[in-house]
Scaffold this active site. Structure first.
Site, PDB file in Angstrom:
ATOM      1  N   SER A  26      -8.122  -5.201   7.740  1.00  0.00           N
ATOM      2  CA  SER A  26      -7.984  -4.239   8.841  1.00  0.00           C
ATOM      3  C   SER A  26      -9.343  -3.993   9.487  1.00  0.00           C
ATOM      4  O   SER A  26     -10.387  -4.081   8.819  1.00  0.00           O
ATOM      5  CB  SER A  26      -7.448  -2.937   8.240  1.00  0.00           C
ATOM      6  OG  SER A  26      -7.659  -1.857   9.098  1.00  0.00           O
ATOM      7  N   TYR A  76      -7.744   4.459   2.269  1.00  0.00           N
ATOM      8  CA  TYR A  76      -6.986   3.278   2.683  1.00  0.00           C
ATOM      9  C   TYR A  76      -7.937   2.161   3.134  1.00  0.00           C
ATOM     10  O   TYR A  76      -7.845   1.021   2.700  1.00  0.00           O
ATOM     11  CB  TYR A  76      -6.014   3.639   3.824  1.00  0.00           C
ATOM     12  CG  TYR A  76      -5.541   2.403   4.552  1.00  0.00           C
ATOM     13  CD1 TYR A  76      -4.565   1.581   3.985  1.00  0.00           C
ATOM     14  CD2 TYR A  76      -6.112   2.016   5.775  1.00  0.00           C
ATOM     15  CE1 TYR A  76      -4.183   0.415   4.636  1.00  0.00           C
ATOM     16  CE2 TYR A  76      -5.723   0.860   6.419  1.00  0.00           C
ATOM     17  CZ  TYR A  76      -4.760   0.072   5.845  1.00  0.00           C
ATOM     18  OH  TYR A  76      -4.381  -1.095   6.470  1.00  0.00           O
ATOM     19  N   LYS A 113      -9.019  -1.970   1.711  1.00  0.00           N
ATOM     20  CA  LYS A 113      -9.086  -3.231   2.475  1.00  0.00           C
ATOM     21  C   LYS A 113     -10.463  -3.879   2.266  1.00  0.00           C
ATOM     22  O   LYS A 113     -10.567  -5.067   2.031  1.00  0.00           O
ATOM     23  CB  LYS A 113      -8.814  -2.973   3.958  1.00  0.00           C
ATOM     24  CG  LYS A 113      -7.389  -2.500   4.214  1.00  0.00           C
ATOM     25  CD  LYS A 113      -6.386  -3.583   3.859  1.00  0.00           C
ATOM     26  CE  LYS A 113      -5.021  -3.093   3.557  1.00  0.00           C
ATOM     27  NZ  LYS A 113      -4.084  -4.111   3.109  1.00  0.00           N
TER      28      LYS A 113
HETATM   29  P1  NAD Z   1       4.583  -1.624   6.110  1.00  0.00           P
HETATM   30  O1  NAD Z   1       4.455  -0.369   5.330  1.00  0.00           O
HETATM   31  O2  NAD Z   1       5.598  -1.696   7.183  1.00  0.00           O
HETATM   32  O3  NAD Z   1       4.819  -2.865   5.149  1.00  0.00           O
HETATM   33  C1  NAD Z   1       4.241  -2.944   3.866  1.00  0.00           C
HETATM   34  C2  NAD Z   1       5.349  -3.308   2.910  1.00  0.00           C
HETATM   35  O4  NAD Z   1       4.795  -3.418   1.587  1.00  0.00           O
HETATM   36  C3  NAD Z   1       6.448  -2.248   2.845  1.00  0.00           C
HETATM   37  O5  NAD Z   1       7.700  -2.878   3.074  1.00  0.00           O
HETATM   38  C4  NAD Z   1       6.345  -1.684   1.442  1.00  0.00           C
HETATM   39  O6  NAD Z   1       7.602  -1.319   0.924  1.00  0.00           O
HETATM   40  C5  NAD Z   1       5.725  -2.847   0.681  1.00  0.00           C
HETATM   41  N1  NAD Z   1       4.968  -2.432  -0.514  1.00  0.00           N
HETATM   42  C6  NAD Z   1       3.997  -1.503  -0.597  1.00  0.00           C
HETATM   43  N2  NAD Z   1       3.545  -1.423  -1.865  1.00  0.00           N
HETATM   44  C7  NAD Z   1       4.242  -2.338  -2.586  1.00  0.00           C
HETATM   45  C8  NAD Z   1       4.242  -2.715  -3.943  1.00  0.00           C
HETATM   46  N3  NAD Z   1       3.445  -2.133  -4.853  1.00  0.00           N
HETATM   47  N4  NAD Z   1       5.082  -3.692  -4.346  1.00  0.00           N
HETATM   48  C9  NAD Z   1       5.901  -4.297  -3.454  1.00  0.00           C
HETATM   49  N5  NAD Z   1       5.969  -3.970  -2.162  1.00  0.00           N
HETATM   50  C10 NAD Z   1       5.143  -2.989  -1.733  1.00  0.00           C
HETATM   51  O7  NAD Z   1       3.121  -1.947   6.699  1.00  0.00           O
HETATM   52  P2  NAD Z   1       2.678  -3.021   7.781  1.00  0.00           P
HETATM   53  O8  NAD Z   1       2.304  -2.311   9.004  1.00  0.00           O
HETATM   54  O9  NAD Z   1       3.663  -4.119   7.826  1.00  0.00           O
HETATM   55  O10 NAD Z   1       1.327  -3.542   7.123  1.00  0.00           O
HETATM   56  C11 NAD Z   1       1.259  -4.773   6.434  1.00  0.00           C
HETATM   57  C12 NAD Z   1      -0.158  -4.978   5.967  1.00  0.00           C
HETATM   58  O11 NAD Z   1      -1.031  -5.011   7.096  1.00  0.00           O
HETATM   59  C13 NAD Z   1      -0.688  -3.892   5.044  1.00  0.00           C
HETATM   60  O12 NAD Z   1      -1.489  -4.493   4.059  1.00  0.00           O
HETATM   61  C14 NAD Z   1      -1.530  -3.037   5.964  1.00  0.00           C
HETATM   62  O13 NAD Z   1      -2.541  -2.376   5.264  1.00  0.00           O
HETATM   63  C15 NAD Z   1      -2.094  -4.091   6.890  1.00  0.00           C
HETATM   64  N6  NAD Z   1      -2.501  -3.575   8.195  1.00  0.00           N
HETATM   65  C16 NAD Z   1      -1.600  -2.885   8.958  1.00  0.00           C
HETATM   66  C17 NAD Z   1      -1.973  -2.366  10.181  1.00  0.00           C
HETATM   67  C18 NAD Z   1      -1.009  -1.577  11.005  1.00  0.00           C
HETATM   68  O14 NAD Z   1      -1.473  -0.819  11.885  1.00  0.00           O
HETATM   69  N7  NAD Z   1       0.289  -1.695  10.820  1.00  0.00           N
HETATM   70  C19 NAD Z   1      -3.294  -2.580  10.652  1.00  0.00           C
HETATM   71  C20 NAD Z   1      -4.190  -3.298   9.863  1.00  0.00           C
HETATM   72  C21 NAD Z   1      -3.782  -3.791   8.626  1.00  0.00           C
HETATM   73  C1  WQD Z   2      -4.618   4.943  18.386  1.00  0.00           C
HETATM   74  C2  WQD Z   2      -5.222   5.856  19.423  1.00  0.00           C
HETATM   75  C3  WQD Z   2      -5.658   8.096  18.655  1.00  0.00           C
HETATM   76  C4  WQD Z   2      -1.527   9.265  18.016  1.00  0.00           C
HETATM   77  C5  WQD Z   2      -4.842   3.159  12.604  1.00  0.00           C
HETATM   78  C6  WQD Z   2      -5.534   3.090  11.271  1.00  0.00           C
HETATM   79  C7  WQD Z   2      -6.266   1.780  11.126  1.00  0.00           C
HETATM   80  C8  WQD Z   2      -5.328   0.601  11.389  1.00  0.00           C
HETATM   81  C9  WQD Z   2      -4.653   0.748  12.697  1.00  0.00           C
HETATM   82  C10 WQD Z   2      -4.296  -0.114   9.330  1.00  0.00           C
HETATM   83  C11 WQD Z   2      -6.331   6.743  18.859  1.00  0.00           C
HETATM   84  C12 WQD Z   2      -4.614   8.095  19.753  1.00  0.00           C
HETATM   85  C13 WQD Z   2      -2.653   8.517  18.351  1.00  0.00           C
HETATM   86  C14 WQD Z   2      -1.196  10.410  18.791  1.00  0.00           C
HETATM   87  C15 WQD Z   2      -3.105   9.980  20.197  1.00  0.00           C
HETATM   88  N1  WQD Z   2      -4.284   0.532  10.410  1.00  0.00           N
HETATM   89  N2  WQD Z   2      -3.421   8.877  19.410  1.00  0.00           N
HETATM   90  N3  WQD Z   2      -2.003  10.708  19.856  1.00  0.00           N
HETATM   91  O1  WQD Z   2      -6.165   5.441  14.431  1.00  0.00           O
HETATM   92  O2  WQD Z   2      -6.714   3.427  15.870  1.00  0.00           O
HETATM   93  O3  WQD Z   2      -5.802   3.084  13.644  1.00  0.00           O
HETATM   94  O4  WQD Z   2      -3.975   2.028  12.763  1.00  0.00           O
HETATM   95  O5  WQD Z   2      -5.148  -0.810   8.883  1.00  0.00           O
HETATM   96  O6  WQD Z   2      -6.782   1.730   9.834  1.00  0.00           O
HETATM   97  O7  WQD Z   2      -6.446   4.169  11.181  1.00  0.00           O
HETATM   98  O8  WQD Z   2      -4.320   3.994  15.405  1.00  0.00           O
HETATM   99  O9  WQD Z   2      -2.206   4.394  16.609  1.00  0.00           O
HETATM  100  O10 WQD Z   2      -3.133   6.213  15.099  1.00  0.00           O
HETATM  101  O11 WQD Z   2      -4.283   5.708  17.245  1.00  0.00           O
HETATM  102  O12 WQD Z   2      -3.802  10.315  21.146  1.00  0.00           O
HETATM  103  O13 WQD Z   2      -0.239  11.115  18.522  1.00  0.00           O
HETATM  104  O14 WQD Z   2      -4.210   6.747  19.892  1.00  0.00           O
HETATM  105  O15 WQD Z   2      -6.540   9.160  18.807  1.00  0.00           O
HETATM  106  O16 WQD Z   2      -7.289   6.858  19.836  1.00  0.00           O
HETATM  107  P1  WQD Z   2      -5.841   4.092  14.872  1.00  0.00           P
HETATM  108  P2  WQD Z   2      -3.386   5.101  16.045  1.00  0.00           P
END
Ligand code: NAD
Ligand code: WQD
Length: 348
Positions: free
Chosen positions: A126, A153, A157
């Protein structure tokens, strides 16, 4: 046929990756414990792929269960590891649960790869590993200095990447960590997307929920940032583009001659979009108004962050296909599907 094990396969990004790997001709095996998803996702994936994939309900913290999976599913060639707890505020409230879940899942999978000779590993990282970046560090490249992440969190990562890097120094496994910026949107079919979390904090879900009337209005967190319109800037990237980068990363890893390999790559569009611009893009793409009010800044928010996506292009041949309006239109289509599924109201 090569088997690819996808963890977190019922989740938001994992489900899109299942579709992409399936379409690229791989035999996919899904693993999830439905901590933040539901088994019904596999049925909706099958609406897209025409085939329900094999899947297992396993908690990846359970090492015995992970090892017996690798034993029974012979010939796994790659692990694509999405499973994790991703909620930033939940990780602040309960860091131990987040550390236990995210780090031990990764450790057990790495251990199983070395025991069962699995050669390829792709890790969901991330942009949160970069911590609070300053304006002079933009756009963020893979060389940008990592800082202490803003949340437990984010630490899982950064730590996951480091554990895997040390692991690849001594074990014959090729590893790629992909650092996603802000994945949004949903599959163009409208069959899969992000399920509403207990606490919906992310911008695009609150936009679609307010437009759908699930919530009255959302709050824009601050209009006094030092940006072009006063709101924060992020790098939004379509979830299907994120998914396809994993298939390309696997193709790339397979071609590396060295048995040991580790690298990191940013996945972003390279374009910074402000909160107000994102709202306007939604309204342009859908013709629907998303009610909001302007409020205070949110604790822990970074003013601006966006990627330099050059390395993904050069190394993987990856370029995003979807623009911000596609992201918003698909998110809106998914919001309609959630209503049909009876999941329009988030589970607070
Ligand atoms: P999500 O929560 O939709 O999917 C994650 C899945 O993992 C879920 O279905 C959950 O049930 C499963 N899970 C969690 N812990 C588990 C365990 N111990 N055993 C088996 N299954 C388990 O999240 P997502 O948005 O699809 O994210 C996927 C990956 O991408 C994650 O590693 C997240 O940290 C990373 N990521 C997400 C974002 C984002 O904004 N969505 C951004 C950057 C990185
Ligand atoms: C986006 C922008 C808020 C909600 C998060 C995690 C990061 C990564 C991606 C996993 C920001 C603004 C949001 C609202 C708003 N995930 N906002 N009103 O914070 O960039 O990142 O998701 O790895 O680790 O922190 O994403 O979608 O929450 O916010 O104004 O109700 O929208 O301030 O500028 P963020 P977000």
């Amino acid at each position: 046929m090569k088997k690819v094990l996808i963890t977190g396969a019922a989740g938001y990004i994992g489900s899109h990756a299942v579709v992409d790997f399936h379409n690229a001709g791989y035999e996919v095996i899904g693993v999830d414990n439905y901590l933040n998803s539901e088994e019904g996702t596999y049925k909706r994936i099958a609406q897209i792929t025409g085939k329900e994939i094999a899947h297992h309900n396993i908690d990846l913290r359970d090492k015995k269960a992970v090892f017996s999976l690798f034993k029974s599913e012979k010939d796994i060639d790659a692990v694509v590891h999405f499973a994790a707890l991703k909620s930033v505020p939940d990780s602040v409230d309960n860091p131990i649960f987040c550390f236990d879940n995210n780090n031990n899942s990764t450790l057990n999978l790495a251990d199983a790869c070395s025991q069962f000779g699995v050669k390829h590993f792709i890790f969901s990282s991330s942009c949160s590993v970069y911590g609070n970046v300053t304006a002079d560090q933009l756009p963020v490249t893979e060389e940008t200095q990592l800082k202490r992440p803003e949340s437990p969190y984010g630490y899982t990562k950064q730590n996951g990447e480091e554990m895997l890097h040390y692991f690849s120094d001594v074990k014959d496994v090729k590893i790629m960590a992909l650092r996603y910026f802000n994945p949004v949107g949903a599959h163009p079919s409208g069959e899969i997307g992000e399920l509403p979390a207990k606490r919906v904090n992310n911008l695009v879900p609150v936009i679609t929920q307010s437009a759908a009337g699930v919530i009255d209005a959302f709050t824009v967190f601050g209009s006094d940032w030092k940006t072009r319109d006063g709101s924060c800037i992020r790098d939004y990237i379509h979830v299907s583009d994120i998914a396809s980068a994993h298939t390309l990363a696997y193709e790339f890893l397979k071609k590396q001659d060295d048995e040991k390999f580790f690298d990191v790559i940013n996945l972003g569009s390279g374009e910074g979009v402000s909160v107000f611009e994102a709202i306007k893009a939604f309204e342009r793409a859908t013709g629907v108004r998303a009610p909001y009010k302007v409020g205070d800044r949110r604790d822990g928010d970074v003013e601006s962050i966006y990627s330099n996506p050059q390395k993904a292009k050069e190394v993987l041949g990856w370029e995003p296909k979807f623009d911000i309006e596609d992201m918003m239109a698909s998110a809106w289509k998914w919001q309609q599907k959630l209503k049909e599924l009876g999941m329009a109201v988030h589970k607070l």
